[in-house]
Motif scaffolding. Structure first.
Motif, PDB file in Angstrom:
ATOM      1  N   ASP A  80       0.856  -1.156  -0.245  1.00 34.91           N
ATOM      2  CA  ASP A  80       0.140  -0.075  -0.292  1.00 34.91           C
ATOM      3  C   ASP A  80       0.320   1.319   0.149  1.00 34.91           C
ATOM      4  O   ASP A  80       0.351   2.185  -0.481  1.00 34.91           O
ATOM      5  CB  ASP A  80      -0.289   0.250   1.421  1.00 34.91           C
ATOM      6  N   PHE A  81       2.195   1.475   0.482  1.00 43.60           N
ATOM      7  CA  PHE A  81       3.109   1.973   1.050  1.00 43.60           C
ATOM      8  C   PHE A  81       4.455   2.223   0.194  1.00 43.60           C
ATOM      9  O   PHE A  81       4.828   0.272   0.544  1.00 43.60           O
ATOM     10  CB  PHE A  81       3.004   2.969   1.938  1.00 43.60           C
ATOM     11  N   MET A  85       1.989  -1.409  -9.061  1.00 35.67           N
ATOM     12  CA  MET A  85       1.552  -0.741  -7.798  1.00 35.67           C
ATOM     13  C   MET A  85       0.667  -0.780  -8.195  1.00 35.67           C
ATOM     14  O   MET A  85      -0.505  -0.573  -9.566  1.00 35.67           O
ATOM     15  CB  MET A  85       2.182   0.869  -7.941  1.00 35.67           C
ATOM     16  N   GLN A  86      -0.123  -0.969  -6.944  1.00 30.25           N
ATOM     17  CA  GLN A  86      -1.669  -0.993  -6.903  1.00 30.25           C
ATOM     18  C   GLN A  86      -2.038   0.788  -6.838  1.00 30.25           C
ATOM     19  O   GLN A  86      -1.532   1.961  -6.836  1.00 30.25           O
ATOM     20  CB  GLN A  86      -2.272  -0.731  -4.826  1.00 30.25           C
ATOM     21  N   SER A  87      -3.012   1.259  -7.761  1.00 32.84           N
ATOM     22  CA  SER A  87      -3.957   2.651  -7.889  1.00 32.84           C
ATOM     23  C   SER A  87      -4.511   2.976  -6.475  1.00 32.84           C
ATOM     24  O   SER A  87      -4.522   4.508  -5.697  1.00 32.84           O
ATOM     25  CB  SER A  87      -5.245   2.237  -8.615  1.00 32.84           C
ATOM     26  N   HIS A  88      -4.105   2.641  -4.939  1.00 27.52           N
ATOM     27  CA  HIS A  88      -4.178   3.503  -3.975  1.00 27.52           C
ATOM     28  C   HIS A  88      -2.819   3.318  -3.393  1.00 27.52           C
ATOM     29  O   HIS A  88      -2.789   4.223  -2.016  1.00 27.52           O
ATOM     30  CB  HIS A  88      -5.088   2.806  -2.825  1.00 27.52           C
ATOM     31  N   ILE A 122      -1.043   5.868  -9.356  1.00 19.34           N
ATOM     32  CA  ILE A 122      -1.111   5.121  -8.272  1.00 19.34           C
ATOM     33  C   ILE A 122      -2.036   6.773  -7.558  1.00 19.34           C
ATOM     34  O   ILE A 122      -1.943   7.952  -7.729  1.00 19.34           O
ATOM     35  CB  ILE A 122       0.613   5.448  -7.350  1.00 19.34           C
ATOM     36  N   PHE A 123      -1.893   6.475  -6.298  1.00 19.14           N
ATOM     37  CA  PHE A 123      -2.327   7.655  -5.657  1.00 19.14           C
ATOM     38  C   PHE A 123      -1.852   9.033  -4.975  1.00 19.14           C
ATOM     39  O   PHE A 123      -2.445  10.198  -5.305  1.00 19.14           O
ATOM     40  CB  PHE A 123      -2.869   7.206  -3.993  1.00 19.14           C
ATOM     41  N   ALA A 124      -1.132   8.715  -4.108  1.00 20.01           N
ATOM     42  CA  ALA A 124      -0.038   9.542  -4.079  1.00 20.01           C
ATOM     43  C   ALA A 124       1.333  10.069  -4.205  1.00 20.01           C
ATOM     44  O   ALA A 124       1.822   8.329  -4.336  1.00 20.01           O
ATOM     45  CB  ALA A 124      -0.615  10.049  -2.768  1.00 20.01           C
ATOM     46  N   ALA A 125       2.243  10.414  -4.114  1.00 21.49           N
ATOM     47  CA  ALA A 125       3.703  10.852  -3.455  1.00 21.49           C
ATOM     48  C   ALA A 125       4.222  11.483  -3.046  1.00 21.49           C
ATOM     49  O   ALA A 125       3.840  12.318  -2.362  1.00 21.49           O
ATOM     50  CB  ALA A 125       4.757  10.597  -5.308  1.00 21.49           C
ATOM     51  N   GLY A 126       5.330  11.441  -1.911  1.00 16.62           N
ATOM     52  CA  GLY A 126       6.158  12.945  -1.074  1.00 16.62           C
ATOM     53  C   GLY A 126       7.634  11.926  -1.770  1.00 16.62           C
ATOM     54  O   GLY A 126       8.295  11.422  -1.806  1.00 16.62           O
TER      55      GLY A 126
END
Length: 322
Positions: free
Chosen positions: A206-207, A230-233, A259-263
């Protein structure tokens, strides 16, 4: 006759003064490029009779150091060393020292800060709130991702990776999986972490946190094919080196909601003043602050100073790459 030391980036004044008491010290100053030539030219001029160098953030190889006749050591105020030409330094017999361990916990804090901010959309919703858009109870359009009880994939279970795993396992009850050059059984057992192939990790996590060195094998380790797995979330965090991730592929994955987001705390080009990534809401960016606290930077400077002095006094540095 005192040995000569070149300071090629800013270091804490305390350690600069200590060096001046023991050695002849020359400082490289980018602000004087007009009078003294660019930074590389200043380095070439300064190292002719130098014995040691200390600093960070400069590319150092044959082009900068071929004039150095007596150079014994480069003491880097960093844990990473991808900007140094290791093959050339080895050929010349120049020791490269660095500063691992003292920044481990601070960098792990940064990684988790990015993970939480990206997952819960904190930076995005901070701006949304400041812009006056909070006019009623938030709706699904503002919802983020839960972190607790999820699966965290760590690429590179070294000291920093293990510190991230500890926070995730004990603080958020996360399931830990990891990938690297080899299994780290003693480290992994503490977090019940499972060793997976890169493909398996990307598919199941998930992460995903990237915490590897940059080298020929890890450059663009995460690119178009990897994002497709990778998963869409999923949320991706990078606190290693920018070039480990293909930024163009990341932009496409975020824009297309693969993907949901990135940092990101690191980038292929640094400092970075403009990027297509800045146009996106589902990314949190920071200016390479992984170790940027007063206490940690002081500890790094102290260790780099000690490494340099040990070598120039005929002893082995505490930590060295080669």
């Amino acid at each position: 006759m005192k040995k000569k030391v070149v300071i090629f980036s800013q270091i804490f004044p305390e350690f600069e003064e200590k060096l001046k008491q023991q050695f002849d010290v020359v400082k490289i100053d980018p602000k004087l490029s007009d009078q003294l030539g660019d930074v590389n030219q200043q380095i070439r001029n300064a190292v002719v009779d130098v014995h040691g160098m200390i600093g960070a953030g400069r590319v150092l190889g044959q082009a900068q150091l071929e004039t150095a006749q007596h150079l014994e050591i480069i003491s880097s105020v960093s844990v990473g060393y991808d900007n140094y030409d290791l093959a050339y330094l080895k050929e010349r017999g120049i020791t490269l020292a660095h500063t691992p361990h003292v920044l481990t916990e601070t960098t792990a804090d940064t990684a988790f800060g990015l993970l939480m901010s990206a997952a819960r959309r904190i930076a995005e919703l901070d701006q949304w709130t400041r812009q006056g858009q909070w006019q009623r109870t938030v709706a699904p359009a503002q919802f983020g991702m839960d972190i607790h009880n999820k699966t965290l994939g760590i690429i590179g279970l070294g000291h920093i990776g293990a510190a991230i795993a500890r926070r995730a396992y004990y603080g958020f009850n996360m399931n830990i999986v990891y990938h690297g050059r080899r299994e780290k059984i003693e480290v992994a057992d503490a977090f019940k972490a499972q060793f997976l192939s890169l493909q398996e990790l990307l598919t199941q996590s998930d992460f995903v946190v990237v915490a590897v060195d940059l080298n020929a094998q890890t450059r663009h380790l995460i690119s178009t094919q990897e994002f497709a797995l990778m998963q869409s979330h999923a949320v991706l965090v990078n606190i290693s080196r920018g070039a480990v991730i293909d930024e163009h592929a990341l932009y496409q994955a975020l824009k297309q909601k693969q993907i949901f987001a990135a940092g990101l705390d690191v980038f292929e080009k640094e400092p970075l003043t403009e990027s297509p990534l800045f146009e996106l809401d589902n990314i949190v960016v920071t200016p390479h602050i992984g170790s940027a606290t007063q206490a940690t930077r002081y500890a790094m400077n102290k260790l780099a100073y000690e490494n340099l002095v040990l070598k120039l006094n005929g002893a082995q540095p505490k930590y060295f790459v080669q």
